[in-house]
Design a protein around this motif. Structure first.
Motif, short mmCIF file in Angstrom:
data_model
loop_
_atom_site.label_atom_id
_atom_site.label_comp_id
_atom_site.label_asym_id
_atom_site.label_seq_id
_atom_site.Cartn_x
_atom_site.Cartn_y
_atom_site.Cartn_z
N SER A 210 2.32 -4.21 6.10
CA SER A 210 3.29 -4.81 5.17
C SER A 210 3.00 -4.38 3.74
N ARG A 211 1.70 -4.38 3.41
CA ARG A 211 1.34 -3.95 2.06
C ARG A 211 1.73 -2.50 1.82
N GLN A 212 1.52 -1.68 2.83
CA GLN A 212 1.86 -0.27 2.66
C GLN A 212 3.37 -0.09 2.54
N ARG A 213 4.10 -0.83 3.40
CA ARG A 213 5.56 -0.74 3.32
C ARG A 213 6.07 -1.23 1.96
N LEU A 214 5.48 -2.34 1.49
CA LEU A 214 5.88 -2.85 0.18
C LEU A 214 5.59 -1.83 -0.91
N SER A 215 4.41 -1.23 -0.83
CA SER A 215 4.06 -0.20 -1.83
C SER A 215 5.02 0.97 -1.76
N GLU B 297 7.52 2.06 -4.64
CA GLU B 297 7.39 3.42 -5.17
C GLU B 297 8.72 4.17 -5.09
N ASN B 298 9.54 3.85 -4.06
CA ASN B 298 10.80 4.55 -3.88
C ASN B 298 11.96 3.95 -4.70
N ILE B 299 11.69 2.86 -5.39
CA ILE B 299 12.74 2.29 -6.26
C ILE B 299 13.01 3.25 -7.40
N ALA B 300 14.28 3.50 -7.67
CA ALA B 300 14.65 4.45 -8.73
C ALA B 300 14.36 3.88 -10.11
N ASP B 301 14.20 2.55 -10.21
CA ASP B 301 13.94 1.91 -11.50
C ASP B 301 12.45 1.70 -11.67
N GLY B 302 12.05 1.50 -12.93
CA GLY B 302 10.67 1.12 -13.20
C GLY B 302 10.41 -0.28 -12.71
N THR C 4 2.50 -1.83 -10.27
CA THR C 4 3.57 -1.04 -10.91
C THR C 4 3.88 0.13 -10.01
N ASN C 5 5.02 0.78 -10.26
CA ASN C 5 5.35 2.01 -9.54
C ASN C 5 5.22 3.20 -10.47
N SER C 6 5.35 4.39 -9.91
CA SER C 6 5.13 5.61 -10.69
C SER C 6 6.18 5.79 -11.77
N ARG C 7 7.43 5.30 -11.52
CA ARG C 7 8.48 5.46 -12.53
C ARG C 7 8.09 4.70 -13.81
N PHE C 8 7.56 3.48 -13.64
CA PHE C 8 7.15 2.72 -14.82
C PHE C 8 5.99 3.42 -15.53
#
Length: 757
Positions: free
Chosen positions: A99-104, A108-113, A126-130
């Protein structure tokens, strides 16, 4: 999605901790059991200083062995449970990791920060976009555990955020980043009190909006230029640096001499030195914040002098400072020339006036003489008008007096004919009686019409406007005219209504009766409809017929006096043509609109428009609205009739006795007292004429009679006086009222009403 995963992770951790505690407890219990088992074995094997008997030792060892076996089985069960718990825990840990991996991966695949904070608003993930926003700006990426306020402050101090915008109609806050991109920040709370922040890239939307605004500004500027270019005036805008920033074509053509445009040039270069110095005081004044309007003389390129009206209006910014001024210049040369011409004409006119004054002085005396003569003529005209008004009033009084005197014998004749109609004399005699009754109807209608026209023209008729229910008025009119229509071979249909209107009930009834009389007179065959319909705050009372109709060119004439329209196929009208004229005059007095529409060969509809009244002011039912109770007999009803006309007494007695009533007639109260004991004799109705001999009246007479009785008798007052004052007075006394000549059907309705009550 963030809240659900957080909940799954927290649940997994809690379940693992519980299993660890359970394993520890089972291991401790197992260790304790092992120590007990070892101690027992050692004790059995080593024996003691006081050895028991062999059988006791054997029995003790058996019991001990059984206890060891039970404890061993319990331990094995605990070990099995422990293994199952370990297996479930491992599976939960694997699911939690998945679940943690899927959430990550999802974050990460969200186009927004994407930024996730815990309940203390400290950074969790945080994700890479941010993170790319910070890396592009060369700023350190916030670490896990950093508070949100520190992150916001760092974004500003590091130069990551260049501009911040807040809009009431937009969700969240807009930021311009150092990379030239616009992002929109939106915040959402998680169920555990944490915070999720998304940074959406809206650069394309902002660029589209900016392009739309630029196009709008360009379109607005184009329209402004189109408008100003077609205005016959010089229009410009000058900045605070005295440069021309805008001008229309007229301004450019006037000051763009030698082919050069004044746009972008300072005023001292646009105008000549001499003209600029003359304009400078007004320019300084408008730059000081004042509106300036003045006339100014200039010359064209050809040296032709022109008069210009200049207006300077300052333009201020938000702080009130003058940033420039608007220029409006109008050529008033023609107006000045016209003013000069008018001034010259005025001088010439004054000269001519002086000349004419001398000539008119001699005419003034002649005018005075003419005025005196006209004054004398006006005085004679006023006297003639007063004489005409007096004659008209005398005519009205004469007609009223004559009508009263004529109504007396006419009333008696109607009573006698009505009594005759109650008897059977054979077809020929009945025909003669009906002919006499019809002739009396014609005389009554003609006399009533003549009196009504006279009263309406003299203005002595004043309406008694009240709020009343249409139910009784329409029911009685329909009942009255249904028999008349049946005699003519027509069918009268009636749509009842209980709406409340404001009007004079008697005058409104007169309008409807004239409509129905006119419809019956001109409808040869077919049917007639009486009804009403609501129109907002008014009621339309209408009479429809299927007669021959009225030509369109004759419709404006039908409400005129002595105008009788004879449509094709209609019978010859023997009336005077005053019925609809009376309708028009009554409607004008009441303030009601009347109208007519007609189609030749199909019929006509006459309409009177009456305002709706309030239900709290309903008019009590009048004798005209009393429905005859045909199922009740009048035999034995005791009636006392008081009238100063013996003929009317005889006619009334004949009519009432024909209906089975017991009647006593008298010309006065004294005459009645000589025939019956007023105090003790039973009576059902007092029927009295209002006008009696020697100045007496019926109101006083019935008051004297009822004053002698223990219980007052009902009163029906009969009179030829149609004034509102008398009608109101009778109504206040609680008496019933009927006007002469008395219609037998209405009289019978009153009697039935009295008997019913």
């Amino acid at each position: 999605m963030v809240s659900l995963n957080s909940l799954v992770s927290a649940g997994g951790r809690s379940e693992a901790a519980a299993k660890d505690r359970r394993i520890a407890e089972l291991e401790a219990e197992n260790e304790r059991l092992r120590r007990i088992r070892d101690a027992l074995i050692v004790r059995v094997e080593s024996g003691s200083t006081h050895k028991p008997a062999p059988y006791a030792a054997f029995e003790h060892s058996v019991i001990l062995a059984e206890q060891v076996r039970e404890r061993t089985e319990a331990l094995n069960l605990a070990m099995d449970e422990l293994k199952a718990s370990h297996k479930a825990l491992s599976q939960a840990r694997e699911e939690d990791a998945t679940s943690r991996q899927r959430l990550s991966d999802a974050i990460e695949n969200i186009a927004d920060g994407f930024v996730l904070f815990d309940s203390d608003h400290c950074l969790i993930q945080t994700n890479s976009r941010f993170r790319s926003y910070w890396e592009h700006a060369g700023a350190p990426v916030p670490e896990v555990g950093t508070h949100i306020d520190a992150i916001k402050a760092l974004a500003v101090t590091s130069g990551l955020i260049v501009e911040e915008q807040r809009h009431e109609d937009a969700e969240g806050v807009l930021f311009l980043l150092s990379n030239g991109r616009w992002v929109q920040m939106t915040e959402r709370l998680t169920r555990e009190g944490g915070l999720v922040v998304l940074y959406s890239d809206i650069t394309d939307v902002k660029n589209s909006e900016m392009a739309r605004r630029i196009r709008a500004l360009e379109e607005s500027e184009r329209w402004i230029r189109v408008v100003t270019d077609h205005v016959p005036a010089l229009i410009a805008y000058v900045g605070a640096d005295l440069r021309v920033q805008f001008c229309n074509k007229v301004y450019e053509a006037w000051y763009g001499r030698n082919g050069g445009s004044p746009l972008g040039k300072r005023l001292e270069l646009v105008h000549s030195d001499e003209l600029y110095q003359r304009l400078l005081p007004q320019i300084l004044e408008v730059l000081d914040g004042h509106n300036v309007t003045f006339e100014f003389e200039e010359e064209t390129e050809q040296g032709e002098p022109r008069y210009m009206l200049r207006s300077y209006v300052p333009n201020r910014d938000e702080t009130g400072a003058v940033t420039g001024f608007f220029v409006l210049i109008r050529d008033i040369t023609d107006r000045r020339k016209t003013a000069m011409a008018l001034e010259q004409a005025y001088d010439d006119l004054e000269h001519r006036v002086r000349e004419r004054t001398a000539a008119l002085t001699g005419l003034n005396q002649k005018l005075r003489d003419e005025i005196a003569e006209r004054s004398a003529v006006e005085a004679r005209l006023r006297e003639a008008k007063q004489e005409a008004e007096q004659a008209n009033l005398s005519k009205t009084k004469f007609l009223a007096a004559v009508s009263h005197d004529l109504l007396q014998p006419l009333n008696a004749a109607r009573l006698f004919t009505s009594a005759l109609l109650e008897h059977s004399f054979g077809p020929k005699a009945e025909g003669l009686v009906r002919s006499v009754s019809s002739s009396l109807d014609d005389v009554e209608n003609l006399l009533g019409t003549l009196v009504d026209i006279s009263k309406l023209d003299a203005g002595v008729v004043t309406p008694d406007v009240t709020a009343f229910d249409l139910r009784d008025l329409l029911n009685n009119i329909a009942r009255e005219f249904r028999q008349m229509a049946s005699v003519e071979g027509l069918a009268l249909h009636f749509v009842p209504s209980s709406m409340v209107v404001r009007s004079d009930s008697q005058l409104l009834a007169r309008i409807l009766r004239n409509f129905l009389t006119n419809a019956i007179r001109y409808t040869g065959q077919g049917r007639i409809l009486l009804g009403c319909r609501r129109q907002r705050d008014h009621v339309l009372l209408q009479v429809w017929d299927t007669g021959p109709g009225i030509p369109a060119d004759k419709l404006p004439e039908i409400f005129q006096e002595f105008k009788r329209i004879r449509p094709k196929g209609a019978q010859v009208d023997k009336g005077l043509g005053l019925g609809l004229a009376i309708v028009e005059k009554i409607a004008r007095i009441l303030g009601h609109d009347i109208s007519v529409s007609s189609v030749e060969g199909k019929g006509s509809v006459f309409t009177v428009r009456v305002p709706i009244g309030e239900t709290g002011h309903r008019q009590p039912a009048s004798p005209r609205a009393l429905a005859p109770a045909q199922d009740r007999s009048l035999f034995g009803v005791r009636v006392w009739v008081i009238d100063n006309d013996r003929a009317i007494c005889e006619g009334m007695q004949t009519l009432l006795e024909g209906w089975g009533c017991e009647v006593i007639t008298a010309v006065s109260v004294e005459d009645l007292a000589a025939q019956a004991d007023i105090a003790s004799t039973s009576v059902d109705l007092l029927l009295a004429d209002y006008h009696l001999d020697e100045g007496a009246n019926g109101v006083d007479a019935v008051a004297e009679i009822n004053g002698q009785r223990a219980e007052p008798a009902p009163v029906l007052m009969i009179t030829a006086n149609y004034t509102n004052e008398l009608k109101q007075h009778i109504r206040e006394l609680g008496y019933l009222l009927m006007n002469k000549p008395v219609k037998p059907l209405k009289l019978r309705s009153v009697l039935h009403h009295v008997v019913r009550q």
